[in-house]
Design an enzyme around this catalytic site. Structure first.
Site, PDB file in Angstrom:
ATOM      1  N   GLY A  54      64.510  -1.828  -0.373  1.00 50.34           N
ATOM      2  CA  GLY A  54      65.349  -2.163  -1.517  1.00 50.34           C
ATOM      3  C   GLY A  54      66.380  -1.093  -1.859  1.00 50.34           C
ATOM      4  CB  SER A  55      66.262   2.600  -1.822  1.00 50.02           C
ATOM      5  OG  SER A  55      65.314   2.641  -2.860  1.00 50.02           O
ATOM      6  CB  SER A  96      64.052   7.574  -2.643  1.00 49.70           C
ATOM      7  OG  SER A  96      62.730   7.252  -3.043  1.00 49.70           O
ATOM      8  CB  SER A  98      59.545   5.482  -5.725  1.00 53.29           C
ATOM      9  OG  SER A  98      59.662   6.061  -4.430  1.00 53.29           O
ATOM     10  CB  THR A 101      61.171   6.710   0.057  1.00 48.70           C
ATOM     11  OG1 THR A 101      61.360   5.942  -1.123  1.00 48.70           O
ATOM     12  CG2 THR A 101      61.115   5.814   1.270  1.00 48.70           C
ATOM     13  NE  ARG A 148      60.532  -7.813  -4.724  1.00 43.82           N
ATOM     14  CZ  ARG A 148      59.319  -7.424  -5.066  1.00 43.82           C
ATOM     15  NH1 ARG A 148      58.918  -6.170  -4.835  1.00 43.82           N
ATOM     16  NH2 ARG A 148      58.463  -8.266  -5.651  1.00 43.82           N
ATOM     17  CD  GLU A 232      60.233  -6.095  -0.697  1.00 44.58           C
ATOM     18  OE1 GLU A 232      59.663  -5.408  -1.564  1.00 44.58           O
ATOM     19  OE2 GLU A 232      61.323  -5.765  -0.202  1.00 44.58           O
ATOM     20  CG  HIS A 248      77.765 -14.643  22.342  1.00 41.29           C
ATOM     21  ND1 HIS A 248      78.623 -14.623  23.413  1.00 41.29           N
ATOM     22  CD2 HIS A 248      78.549 -14.786  21.247  1.00 41.29           C
ATOM     23  CE1 HIS A 248      79.869 -14.717  22.978  1.00 41.29           C
ATOM     24  NE2 HIS A 248      79.859 -14.822  21.673  1.00 41.29           N
ATOM     25  CE  LYS A 341      56.337   2.218  -0.717  1.00 43.92           C
ATOM     26  NZ  LYS A 341      57.063   1.813  -1.907  1.00 43.92           N
TER      27      LYS A 341
END
Lengths: 348, 348
Positions: A54-55, A96, A98, A101, A148, A232, A248, A341
């Site tokens: 999301g970042s 980031s 948070s 990350t 996000r 998500e 292609h 995480k």
């Protein structure tokens, strides 16, 4: 037509943590961050934005604008290793939400050891601590969102950084879009019934399939945002492709394969798409229709590329929300990402 | 275990136009083009390679090497519009196997009008005519292949261009790999039975599903090649993803969705992957296994990144061939691409 998508009470019960408020907030978040002031100095030629998930999306949106409208090169790094062309003349933007990350902190560490020109965007965490300790300029965004759902803040802040750095006047352009986007949002919200709600109708078209979201390069950050928001929020598989490259290769899977019945193509078209690519997309859609593939086609007809890109992203965010409702899942928690995480912290 | 993959006669009947010979020829094609001489002059900092589909993959492979091992910036353009950073100091490499790819001819036209430094790679067509008319240097590759099967030639020629231009000694590196790759190929060919044949076993693992091919950035051109070869040779849907980005979104689709039973994750791992990302990939695979997703994992353990990348591409090419056999389709023709090309000529 009766559907849970018009049952506000039922949707409200499923969306226990009010993801809808975070989605609804996008134009306001964007607006409030478009006056961010960050002390950036930049005299080089290239920009590298590092971020994940999301970042990173705000980076994709801005890189696309920079690459078209300026002589600067800008790329988005989703990983841990700086490209060789990144040097002391490069502006490294570490994003980031948070602030914790791992990938971004690793890149930041390398960038510091190389003496790069760094600026950050975060809501706190270790990234903010490092910036404070090391005197790295940073833009602060509010805490309390899913990464996000903080797109408006991250985009607005990063746009201000690029404008302050003299790269591109994108913050000013976005400021003019806030009111039109608020107006546009009024037709996407849960209160608007299916018949008049493009996002609800599109969600119904994509129920029970794997969406494959196509666009020309004009809207490719929106196609990627659809993909990840459907992952998500809706807890569904989704993929993307770009026109004309998909003609292609992908087209053989659609037209001559057998697994295509589980998938459905979605085309995001912008009025500002290159005219030749518009034609190619139109032929591609015809071929898929003749082959019985029922592509979902959405047209964005505003004057500018960035306006259409923002509108396409907003529709996708609402589509992913309504798909969550159709799937009977709470859109906010992403337990499997949290699980990964946790395991990462113990293993690395 | 009896399978059509060990029935050489049956496979030979299905593969009417001997795609197997084109696939088997890869190391020889590479070898024969690694002595290409092209008159390139380059003193700038950036390289832009334009190409589509099979002609673009060699660009991805080389761009990845350039970005890691040199201070040059190189990007691959799959489309019609030159990025703003492309200037007279940029080397534009126009790659079209047929020489008639509309997208590449369009970019070439713009590049000429801007007075860019251009070099081309082609087997003929309009691109060769323009080069002759305008005095643009070009590398000639043999005609008669499917564009996707000409990878060895396109890669070798483009590597020589980059080496001659002083960007990176990649042609020399590839020359050392030809013999090891020929040796490696011996265990992938149809004559080697399933029990000893990694490509046949992998194809059996992917029969009847939509493969989603993951790698770290080390092998991302190989993951993309798997995707497009499975599309074109096997006539199947396929997608890709990159670790660690996929852990920030895709993982929710796999672990919390319901459509994942139609898809199967494949992980391509290189000994030279970044150690932290190796750990992340290992945890991701564990999580998917615990969730009952049966990821297919392939390890490439050679000393260098480029060796592992070439090996992963070769395995993927054979896997796509065996999947065509399992699907009962002739791997060579790609009727839906031809159909689109015919319609494009009439509409644009």
């Amino acid at each position: 037509m009766s559907s849970i998508l018009d049952n506000l009470e039922w949707m409200s019960e499923l969306d226990r943590e009010r993801m809808i408020d975070q989605i609804n907030g996008f134009p306001d978040h964007l607006s409030s961050s478009l006056c961010t002031e960050v002390d950036v100095e930049f005299t080089g030629k290239g920009i590298c934005l590092c971020g994940m998930g999301g970042s990173a999306i705000s980076g994709d949106i801005l890189a696309d604008c920079v690459i078209r409208e300026s002589e600067y090169h800008m790329s988005v790094l989703r990983g841990m290793e700086l490209p060789g062309w990144v040097d002391k003349e490069t502006l490294l933007i570490a994003v980031s939400y948070s602030g914790n990350t791992k990938e971004v902190l690793t890149v930041l560490d390398t960038a510091q050891s190389k003496g790069l020109n760094i600026v950050a965007v975060t809501s706190g965490g270790r990234l903010m601590e490092i910036c404070e300790e090391e005197g790295i300029p940073y833009a602060m965004v509010p805490t309390g969102f899913q990464p996000r759902a903080a797109l408006g803040y991250l985009l607005g802040s990063t746009a201000c950084i690029l404008e302050t750095a003299g790269v591109i006047p994108i913050a000013s352009n976005l400021t003019h879009l806030v009111d039109p986007l608020k107006k546009f949002q009024e037709i996407l919200v849960p209160e608007v019934p299916i018949e008049e709600n493009l996002a609800k109708r599109t969600a119904l078209d994509l129920e029970g399939v794997v969406p494959v979201v196509y666009s020309a390069s004009e809207l490719s950050p929106a196609a990627l945002r659809w993909h990840t928001q459907i992952n998500e929020n809706s807890k569904m598989m989704a993929f993307t492709g770009e026109v004309p490259e998909c003609n292609h290769n992908h087209i053989v899977g659609w037209m001559e394969g057998s697994m295509d019945t589980f998938c459905r193509p979605v085309f995001l078209r912008s009025r500002t798409d290159n005219p030749s690519i518009k034609e190619i997309m139109s032929v591609t859609i015809d071929v898929l229709k003749e082959g019985g593939k029922s592509p979902v086609v959405l047209d964005f007809n505003e004057e500018t590329k960035i306006h259409n890109l923002m509108a396409a992203i907003m529709v996708g965010d609402f589509v992913s929300y309504y798909l969550a409702m159709l799937n009977g899942v709470d859109p906010l928690p992403v337990e499997s990402i949290q699980d990964l995480k946790r395991r990462m912290s113990s293993s690395i």
